[in-house]
Design a protein around this motif. Structure first.
Motif, PDB file in Angstrom:
ATOM      1  N   VAL A  60       0.832  -1.201   0.000  1.00 47.40           N
ATOM      2  CA  VAL A  60       0.000   0.000   0.000  1.00 47.40           C
ATOM      3  C   VAL A  60       0.872   1.259   0.000  1.00 47.40           C
ATOM      4  O   VAL A  60       2.025   1.242   0.450  1.00 47.40           O
ATOM      5  CB  VAL A  60      -0.954   0.060   1.215  1.00 47.40           C
ATOM      6  CG1 VAL A  60      -1.949  -1.073   1.194  1.00 47.40           C
ATOM      7  CG2 VAL A  60      -0.181   0.091   2.519  1.00 47.40           C
ATOM      8  N   ALA A  61       0.274   2.327  -0.499  1.00 44.71           N
ATOM      9  CA  ALA A  61       0.857   3.662  -0.399  1.00 44.71           C
ATOM     10  C   ALA A  61      -0.062   4.473   0.504  1.00 44.71           C
ATOM     11  O   ALA A  61      -1.283   4.469   0.320  1.00 44.71           O
ATOM     12  CB  ALA A  61       0.956   4.308  -1.774  1.00 44.71           C
ATOM     13  N   ILE A  62       0.519   5.150   1.469  1.00 48.33           N
ATOM     14  CA  ILE A  62      -0.249   6.021   2.352  1.00 48.33           C
ATOM     15  C   ILE A  62       0.126   7.451   2.017  1.00 48.33           C
ATOM     16  O   ILE A  62       1.305   7.826   2.098  1.00 48.33           O
ATOM     17  CB  ILE A  62       0.038   5.699   3.833  1.00 48.33           C
ATOM     18  CG1 ILE A  62      -0.378   4.250   4.120  1.00 48.33           C
ATOM     19  CG2 ILE A  62      -0.687   6.685   4.744  1.00 48.33           C
ATOM     20  CD1 ILE A  62       0.039   3.740   5.468  1.00 48.33           C
ATOM     21  N   GLU A 116       4.152   7.324   2.013  1.00 52.10           N
ATOM     22  CA  GLU A 116       4.891   6.180   2.558  1.00 52.10           C
ATOM     23  C   GLU A 116       4.473   4.927   1.804  1.00 52.10           C
ATOM     24  O   GLU A 116       3.278   4.650   1.680  1.00 52.10           O
ATOM     25  CB  GLU A 116       4.613   6.028   4.048  1.00 52.10           C
ATOM     26  CG  GLU A 116       5.161   7.190   4.859  1.00 52.10           C
ATOM     27  CD  GLU A 116       4.991   6.991   6.351  1.00 52.10           C
ATOM     28  OE1 GLU A 116       5.412   5.933   6.866  1.00 52.10           O
ATOM     29  OE2 GLU A 116       4.436   7.899   6.988  1.00 52.10           O
ATOM     30  N   TYR A 117       5.458   4.199   1.295  1.00 49.58           N
ATOM     31  CA  TYR A 117       5.218   2.914   0.634  1.00 49.58           C
ATOM     32  C   TYR A 117       5.559   1.811   1.618  1.00 49.58           C
ATOM     33  O   TYR A 117       6.624   1.828   2.248  1.00 49.58           O
ATOM     34  CB  TYR A 117       6.114   2.752  -0.590  1.00 49.58           C
ATOM     35  CG  TYR A 117       5.787   3.634  -1.773  1.00 49.58           C
ATOM     36  CD1 TYR A 117       4.516   4.151  -1.989  1.00 49.58           C
ATOM     37  CD2 TYR A 117       6.768   3.938  -2.702  1.00 49.58           C
ATOM     38  CE1 TYR A 117       4.241   4.946  -3.084  1.00 49.58           C
ATOM     39  CE2 TYR A 117       6.493   4.727  -3.808  1.00 49.58           C
ATOM     40  CZ  TYR A 117       5.228   5.224  -3.993  1.00 49.58           C
ATOM     41  OH  TYR A 117       4.965   6.006  -5.086  1.00 49.58           O
ATOM     42  N   SER A 120       8.262   1.025  -7.134  1.00 51.20           N
ATOM     43  CA  SER A 120       8.201  -0.166  -6.291  1.00 51.20           C
ATOM     44  C   SER A 120       9.296  -0.056  -5.235  1.00 51.20           C
ATOM     45  O   SER A 120      10.240   0.727  -5.370  1.00 51.20           O
ATOM     46  CB  SER A 120       8.373  -1.440  -7.117  1.00 51.20           C
ATOM     47  OG  SER A 120       9.664  -1.490  -7.695  1.00 51.20           O
ATOM     48  N   THR A 121       9.147  -0.831  -4.168  1.00 51.45           N
ATOM     49  CA  THR A 121      10.162  -0.885  -3.125  1.00 51.45           C
ATOM     50  C   THR A 121      10.099  -2.236  -2.438  1.00 51.45           C
ATOM     51  O   THR A 121       9.009  -2.782  -2.245  1.00 51.45           O
ATOM     52  CB  THR A 121       9.991   0.244  -2.086  1.00 51.45           C
ATOM     53  OG1 THR A 121      10.980   0.107  -1.063  1.00 51.45           O
ATOM     54  CG2 THR A 121       8.609   0.256  -1.464  1.00 51.45           C
ATOM     55  N   THR A 122      11.248  -2.783  -2.107  1.00 51.08           N
ATOM     56  CA  THR A 122      11.259  -4.035  -1.349  1.00 51.08           C
ATOM     57  C   THR A 122      11.231  -3.749   0.152  1.00 51.08           C
ATOM     58  O   THR A 122      10.584  -4.451   0.907  1.00 51.08           O
ATOM     59  CB  THR A 122      12.493  -4.896  -1.696  1.00 51.08           C
ATOM     60  OG1 THR A 122      13.671  -4.134  -1.468  1.00 51.08           O
ATOM     61  CG2 THR A 122      12.447  -5.344  -3.142  1.00 51.08           C
ATOM     62  N   SER A 123      11.901  -2.676   0.577  1.00 51.34           N
ATOM     63  CA  SER A 123      12.068  -2.402   2.002  1.00 51.34           C
ATOM     64  C   SER A 123      11.133  -1.332   2.546  1.00 51.34           C
ATOM     65  O   SER A 123      11.081  -1.123   3.754  1.00 51.34           O
ATOM     66  CB  SER A 123      13.512  -1.978   2.270  1.00 51.34           C
ATOM     67  OG  SER A 123      13.807  -0.795   1.536  1.00 51.34           O
ATOM     68  N   GLY A 124      10.412  -0.627   1.671  1.00 51.56           N
ATOM     69  CA  GLY A 124       9.572   0.496   2.095  1.00 51.56           C
ATOM     70  C   GLY A 124      10.296   1.804   1.835  1.00 51.56           C
ATOM     71  O   GLY A 124      11.524   1.838   1.698  1.00 51.56           O
TER      72      GLY A 124
END
Length: 110
Positions: free
Chosen positions: A27-29, A44-45, A99-103
């Motif tokens: 999710v993206a906030i 925040e991802y 995209s992100t693996t770690s946030g």
């Protein structure tokens, strides 16, 4: 992007309501302020986030925390880490998605 006439404004991002936007994964906030056509966001991802769309909108994006991959529809891919930024104009290059693996935590103006 053109900043419309506005007074000097301070923002306490913790007081801006959050909205949740699901991706293909994660999710993206968003915490969003809109002034005319100008959109200012703290985003925040979650770890494992993958955007659910290709975007043609122009952005100025700064990575505040974490790591982010910006993939362009033509196959190019760019890794960004804390302190890095990108900018692209509306329809200024191939469509992009994140995209992100770690946030990641981002500041975005568009």
């Amino acid at each position: 992007m053109k900043i419309p006439p506005v007074p000097f404004t301070l923002t306490d991002w913790s007081a801006v309501p959050a909205t949740t936007h699901p991706g293909d994964a994660g999710v993206a906030i968003w915490r969003t302020i809109e002034v005319g056509d100008l959109r200012i966001r703290m985003v925040e991802y979650s770890p494992g986030y993958i955007a659910d769309h290709w975007c043609d909108r122009g952005h100025v994006l700064l990575v505040l925390e974490g790591e982010l991959v910006s993939e362009l529809r033509d196959g190019r891919s760019f890794a960004l880490s804390q302190g890095m930024h990108y900018h692209v104009s509306d329809h200024g290059d191939a469509s992009h998605r994140s995209s992100t693996t770690s946030g990641a935590k981002l500041f975005i103006v568009d």
